[in-house]
Design a protein around this motif. Sequence first.
Motif, PDB file in Angstrom:
ATOM      1  N   ARG A   1       0.807  -1.225   0.000  1.00 17.82           N
ATOM      2  CA  ARG A   1       0.000   0.000   0.000  1.00 17.82           C
ATOM      3  C   ARG A   1       0.838   1.272   0.000  1.00 17.82           C
ATOM      4  NH1 ARG A   1      -5.076  -1.789   2.195  1.00 17.82           N
ATOM      5  NH2 ARG A   1      -5.527  -3.614   0.955  1.00 17.82           N
TER       6      ARG A   1
ATOM      7  N   ALA B   1      -5.152 -16.408   0.815  1.00 19.04           N
ATOM      8  CA  ALA B   1      -5.175 -17.153  -0.446  1.00 19.04           C
ATOM      9  C   ALA B   1      -4.545 -18.527  -0.275  1.00 19.04           C
ATOM     10  CB  ALA B   1      -4.440 -16.369  -1.540  1.00 19.04           C
TER      11      ALA B   1
ATOM     12  N   MET C   1      -8.145 -27.685  -0.559  1.00 26.10           N
ATOM     13  CA  MET C   1      -9.525 -28.171  -0.481  1.00 26.10           C
ATOM     14  C   MET C   1      -9.704 -29.042   0.764  1.00 26.10           C
ATOM     15  SD  MET C   1     -11.148 -26.930  -3.131  1.00 26.10           S
ATOM     16  CE  MET C   1     -10.668 -26.064  -4.610  1.00 26.10           C
TER      17      MET C   1
ATOM     18  N   ARG D   1     -14.296 -20.894  15.841  1.00 28.16           N
ATOM     19  CA  ARG D   1     -14.886 -22.191  15.531  1.00 28.16           C
ATOM     20  C   ARG D   1     -14.007 -23.034  14.613  1.00 28.16           C
ATOM     21  NH1 ARG D   1     -21.148 -21.365  14.132  1.00 28.16           N
ATOM     22  NH2 ARG D   1     -20.366 -19.509  13.084  1.00 28.16           N
TER      23      ARG D   1
ATOM     24  N   LYS E   1       2.000 -28.406  -4.716  1.00 33.64           N
ATOM     25  CA  LYS E   1       0.882 -27.605  -5.239  1.00 33.64           C
ATOM     26  C   LYS E   1       1.357 -26.379  -6.015  1.00 33.64           C
ATOM     27  CE  LYS E   1      -2.692 -26.199  -2.795  1.00 33.64           C
ATOM     28  NZ  LYS E   1      -3.892 -26.634  -3.544  1.00 33.64           N
TER      29      LYS E   1
ATOM     30  N   PHE F   1      -6.156 -14.913 -10.053  1.00 31.55           N
ATOM     31  CA  PHE F   1      -6.305 -13.859  -9.044  1.00 31.55           C
ATOM     32  C   PHE F   1      -6.853 -12.600  -9.720  1.00 31.55           C
ATOM     33  CE2 PHE F   1      -3.372 -16.586  -6.813  1.00 31.55           C
ATOM     34  CZ  PHE F   1      -3.510 -16.304  -5.474  1.00 31.55           C
TER      35      PHE F   1
ATOM     36  N   GLN G   1       1.492 -15.686  -6.720  1.00 32.67           N
ATOM     37  CA  GLN G   1       1.543 -15.098  -5.370  1.00 32.67           C
ATOM     38  C   GLN G   1       2.786 -14.228  -5.201  1.00 32.67           C
ATOM     39  OE1 GLN G   1      -0.628 -17.455  -2.113  1.00 32.67           O
ATOM     40  NE2 GLN G   1      -1.086 -15.421  -2.869  1.00 32.67           N
TER      41      GLN G   1
ATOM     42  N   VAL H   1      -6.734  -4.792  -3.639  1.00 30.32           N
ATOM     43  CA  VAL H   1      -6.470  -6.129  -3.107  1.00 30.32           C
ATOM     44  C   VAL H   1      -6.294  -7.104  -4.267  1.00 30.32           C
ATOM     45  CG1 VAL H   1      -7.690  -5.726  -0.937  1.00 30.32           C
ATOM     46  CG2 VAL H   1      -8.954  -6.586  -2.919  1.00 30.32           C
TER      47      VAL H   1
ATOM     48  N   LEU I   1      -7.740 -14.521  -4.698  1.00 34.72           N
ATOM     49  CA  LEU I   1      -7.858 -15.792  -5.418  1.00 34.72           C
ATOM     50  C   LEU I   1      -9.321 -15.998  -5.803  1.00 34.72           C
ATOM     51  CD1 LEU I   1      -6.370 -18.536  -6.141  1.00 34.72           C
ATOM     52  CD2 LEU I   1      -7.244 -19.384  -3.960  1.00 34.72           C
TER      53      LEU I   1
ATOM     54  N   ILE J   1      -9.027 -21.828  -8.485  1.00 34.02           N
ATOM     55  CA  ILE J   1      -7.797 -22.635  -8.495  1.00 34.02           C
ATOM     56  C   ILE J   1      -8.122 -24.000  -9.083  1.00 34.02           C
ATOM     57  CG2 ILE J   1      -8.008 -23.466  -6.082  1.00 34.02           C
ATOM     58  CD1 ILE J   1      -4.816 -23.052  -6.063  1.00 34.02           C
TER      59      ILE J   1
ATOM     60  N   GLN K   1     -11.562 -24.565 -10.004  1.00 31.95           N
ATOM     61  CA  GLN K   1     -12.553 -24.508  -8.934  1.00 31.95           C
ATOM     62  C   GLN K   1     -12.702 -23.057  -8.495  1.00 31.95           C
ATOM     63  OE1 GLN K   1     -14.226 -27.231  -7.534  1.00 31.95           O
ATOM     64  NE2 GLN K   1     -13.314 -28.269  -9.308  1.00 31.95           N
TER      65      GLN K   1
ATOM     66  N   ARG L   1     -13.266 -19.894  -6.184  1.00 34.37           N
ATOM     67  CA  ARG L   1     -13.052 -19.668  -4.759  1.00 34.37           C
ATOM     68  C   ARG L   1     -13.664 -18.318  -4.385  1.00 34.37           C
ATOM     69  NH1 ARG L   1     -12.786 -23.856  -2.418  1.00 34.37           N
ATOM     70  NH2 ARG L   1     -11.311 -23.415  -0.734  1.00 34.37           N
TER      71      ARG L   1
ATOM     72  N   LYS M   1     -13.926 -15.431  -1.116  1.00 31.25           N
ATOM     73  CA  LYS M   1     -13.417 -15.031   0.207  1.00 31.25           C
ATOM     74  C   LYS M   1     -14.582 -14.389   0.936  1.00 31.25           C
ATOM     75  CE  LYS M   1     -10.535 -12.640   3.227  1.00 31.25           C
ATOM     76  NZ  LYS M   1     -11.621 -12.269   4.152  1.00 31.25           N
TER      77      LYS M   1
ATOM     78  N   GLU N   1     -20.249 -22.186   1.358  1.00 29.77           N
ATOM     79  CA  GLU N   1     -19.014 -22.039   2.119  1.00 29.77           C
ATOM     80  C   GLU N   1     -19.235 -21.499   3.523  1.00 29.77           C
ATOM     81  OE1 GLU N   1     -15.630 -22.451   1.308  1.00 29.77           O
ATOM     82  OE2 GLU N   1     -15.992 -23.357  -0.650  1.00 29.77           O
TER      83      GLU N   1
ATOM     84  N   PRO O   1     -20.472 -21.137   7.147  1.00 31.29           N
ATOM     85  CA  PRO O   1     -21.072 -22.027   8.139  1.00 31.29           C
ATOM     86  C   PRO O   1     -22.412 -21.439   8.581  1.00 31.29           C
ATOM     87  CG  PRO O   1     -19.275 -20.743   9.116  1.00 31.29           C
ATOM     88  CD  PRO O   1     -19.336 -20.372   7.664  1.00 31.29           C
TER      89      PRO O   1
END
Lengths: 594, 594
Positions: free
Chosen positions: A218, A260, A266, A342, B80, B87, B178, B442, B445, B448, B451, B453, B455, B587, B589
């Motif tokens: 930033r 990320a 997964m 949690r 991985k 992104f 990344q 910002v 992701l 991936i 799949q 994703r 946030k 995703e 809860p």
Amino acid sequence: MREYLIPVCTRHDSLKTGFELGSEKLVIIGQERLKMEAKANGPSVNAGRVMDGPTNPMVTPLLTDLYQFTMAYAYWKAGKHNDRAVFDLYFRKNPFGGEFTVFAGLEECIKLIANFKLTEEEISFICETLPGSCEEGFVKYLRNIDCSDVEVYAISEGTVVFPKVPLLRVEGPVAVVQLLETPVLNLVNFASLVATNAARHRLVAGKSKMLLEFGLRRAQGPDGAISASKYCYIGGFDATSNVAAGRLFGIPLRGTHSHAFVSSFMSPDEILERSLHRSDGSSTCEDFVSLVQSWLSKIQWSKALGNSVGETNQSELAAFTSYALAFPNNFLALVDTYDVMRSGVPNFCAVALALNDLGYKSVGIRLDSGDLAYLSGEARKIFQIIEKEFGLPGFGKTSITASNDLNEETLDALNKQGHEVDCYGIGTYLVTCYAQAALGCVFKLVEINNQPRIKLSEDVSKVSIPCKKRCYRLYGREGYSLVDIMTGENEPCPKVGERILCRHPFNESKRAYVVPQRVEELLKCYWPGKSGKVREELPALKDIRDHCIKQLEQMRPDHIRRLNPTPYKVSVSAKLYDFIHFLWLNEAPVGELQ
Amino acid sequence: MREYLIPVCTRHDSLKTGFELGSEKLVIIGQERLKMEAKANGPSVNAGRVMDGPTNPMVTPLLTDLYQFTMAYAYWKAGKHNDRAVFDLYFRKNPFGGEFTVFAGLEECIKLIANFKLTEEEISFICETLPGSCEEGFVKYLRNIDCSDVEVYAISEGTVVFPKVPLLRVEGPVAVVQLLETPVLNLVNFASLVATNAARHRLVAGKSKMLLEFGLRRAQGPDGAISASKYCYIGGFDATSNVAAGRLFGIPLRGTHSHAFVSSFMSPDEILERSLHRSDGSSTCEDFVSLVQSWLSKIQWSKALGNSVGETNQSELAAFTSYALAFPNNFLALVDTYDVMRSGVPNFCAVALALNDLGYKSVGIRLDSGDLAYLSGEARKIFQIIEKEFGLPGFGKTSITASNDLNEETLDALNKQGHEVDCYGIGTYLVTCYAQAALGCVFKLVEINNQPRIKLSEDVSKVSIPCKKRCYRLYGREGYSLVDIMTGENEPCPKVGERILCRHPFNESKRAYVVPQRVEELLKCYWPGKSGKVREELPALKDIRDHCIKQLEQMRPDHIRRLNPTPYKVSVSAKLYDFIHFLWLNEAPVGELQ
């Protein structure tokens, strides 16, 4: 004969040390040229005097305002370019509503000055740029410009400083010193601002907390970031996330993983390489993933934890487990991707307990959102319960890092609420100095050809203090500094135990007698030019940081408190006071009312 | 076979073009290595694909957060590191209380990506820095990291952009992408912030005014300044005072003289070289100083000026005369060192009239303090009187520059009061983005291994929009843009004349049917990686600036007005809307109340 000057080549040299560009040939050439130049210039250029260029190779003599060059031309045309001028660099108001500032940026200034030399290409560019045609004599003049006849007196980097007192006094041929004005202001302004900001954050956080600078993404550009990392370290931060800054300056580096990373996994089934050696190498756990799972079950069924832990997020568990497999000695988990209490904290504890089985001690957790006071307290309770329940001495003290848009105000609020945070990661507000994005240092002519000059203004705070001056800090019986005083160059130095009258420079009724217990001369010679004085060495970054921390400890607490701090007194001698006001009346036109 | 990648050497090359370090040998080596590399790599590295490195040589792969490297190690350990990740880089809120942002910084990002390669020294540093010991396989992996398999899609630099819409979409091996996160954010955040700030200043000042960026001395470090000069130019400024930026980017340069220049003179007697050729070279005035003095007398005795001019400051007159002797074709005087109306303006007029006798046209004056509205009006009156009184056609229109701590608010206030300023010099508030020192871009992701994703966050504005997306701008009948819409990668493109439902991504009741008259796809391929797509060329700085100015003209005025602007609509397709909310519920809860 030139003194202290290493021409152009040191810019390459700074690149070399700064960046290690990876070409050996390049490095050799830089060194060869250095040697050749040293030979050509004779013994006056000796190894002890050689200095690298500024950290950022973009800091060259062209990093200045065009008007410095148009003025240089006009001075040269008028035959005034070698008039001996004295300029003071100072600020008028402390930043962030405070009553102190940390002076920083000096080393970069001296590195610029030590290597100040225009290249032929730069000279061509200047001549093409100046309006009208440039005379050949001026080109020759530019070719010979350097700082061999410039003297720089400065306060030590990392010192706590106050308005009006010169941080730097630069003396030399007026045209050359004017060329230095802009880059020197640029190098001091932000450096001092961000060092002060860091020091303020340290004062609020307290000595016991770990402070990490996380601002790279930033910051105001690449070296807005790199400078911030450097000067936040000076101001009292412990480490940075900025790898480039770590490499350039040797600042400790910190960093683990991001959201990320967590959401890129997964489930633990993805983890193929599951084995982990014990810390002492004595044996190998073949399935660390299962070990973690079994600890998670124990946590979930633990009565001490009140059976409160349900199903945790498996993608998060996979990420934590993978991270622990990569860094078993440095396991620190970001726990707020899904749900701190949690999911994040129980998952962390499961991995930490598994690591503990193999002899590894985990580092801790990081919270990057939510109510940091509350969450840190809740996490601490869990750690303490687990310490008791599963017999892990010290686990209750597992480190908690917080890092969500923190600034002075939020740190202060956390202190008031009570919290369990051990370490803060601070970014945006720190490195951009969001609360006040600029410090207003100025560079004013105070003397030319031994004639004092004053800059008038209708705003008294903008009137400059004329004359080449000496500056002292006077300390009292308790060890705190009492007052800074400026005197004329040739006045006698204040003496320990002798009463001296300190006057406010512009307010005639404000004055005080001071009997100092210790007298410190503030301006030291960092670039002697042709004066023959001894050049003050530039200290290591760590020493500047230590100096800054010690300086803040020497301040009376009410000067540095966050709210309503007491202004520190900055004064002039009786003689200088009289002279300022004589000159002022002399220069100011008498108004006429009609 | 590597594509589009020029290794380490281009960093030197950027140094060469960026700084012309003055060593021919160095430059030759850079070029030689380039040629050698090109040979070694075969025809895939052709001249058309070669790209210079970033402007600031400090922008290297190490300009990143340490956690990018710790994650790279953990990804690599988990096997991985080559997972294919997507992104999005975007911001959540427009800066400065406005409803638009100017996107900038893309060129520097692409230059970083094109040259992204770790040196051996950098690799050693990383391995020493990572906690614990680094496996040899990881060292080999780091050695081979580059961006040959990374794809970058971006909105054109200089485009007006809005929250949530990706400015860049970066796809590639997760560990590499990344590593790019931090430097790319750093390069976009401040660039876009300061370009937006400049555009806002331009909107308030109006098209007819000249805008000069004067921020170098107060900017956040050396390239806080250089970046500001570059991006203020993109945002609509006309010129800068920063010589380094002028040289690096070809931005027009402006500058004349300072208060120190004025006060460095004592009286016109100092001026030794007094002759000045006529503009056409036909003859020489042997005593220009006397010519100035005689004009000053005429001004002082002029009835048209009401005999209001008394004695002017002689040190100022000497400085102006000297400056005119140096730059007779470009005489611009700073008139507020002593007293604008009683000294500065009459002195300027005397010199300008003398220059006029010799066929030179003066440029104007600069005001750097006081009531700019009033003083500019008073100065204008004097100029107009002199035009008439002494028969100088056009003198009434002599340019007036103002430059005292200006910002959006003060420009707006000047407009409201009425003023005669033609040109503004703006520094601190512009380049440090004082009103808001950071933009919060910002890098999230969104997919991936195919799949999607998401946030999550308790704050809806922080929930990310998942999936690899396409983005369009839809234009209405009047030529203004109506709405931006994001769709899934494989959805059909909106078509001209066909109705499409645009939904707010998170507010189910906010939706609108749009029939676009023009559809513009926003994300273009700026770095194709191995996709085989055509790479969008990086435009010249001037073209980016023109694009930005045109973009602002295409905005509906209420979106860009200073006070209470209307938010511009950013939407998603119906299909993407449904998918976001399916994923969200999946995703998140389900809370449990006890």
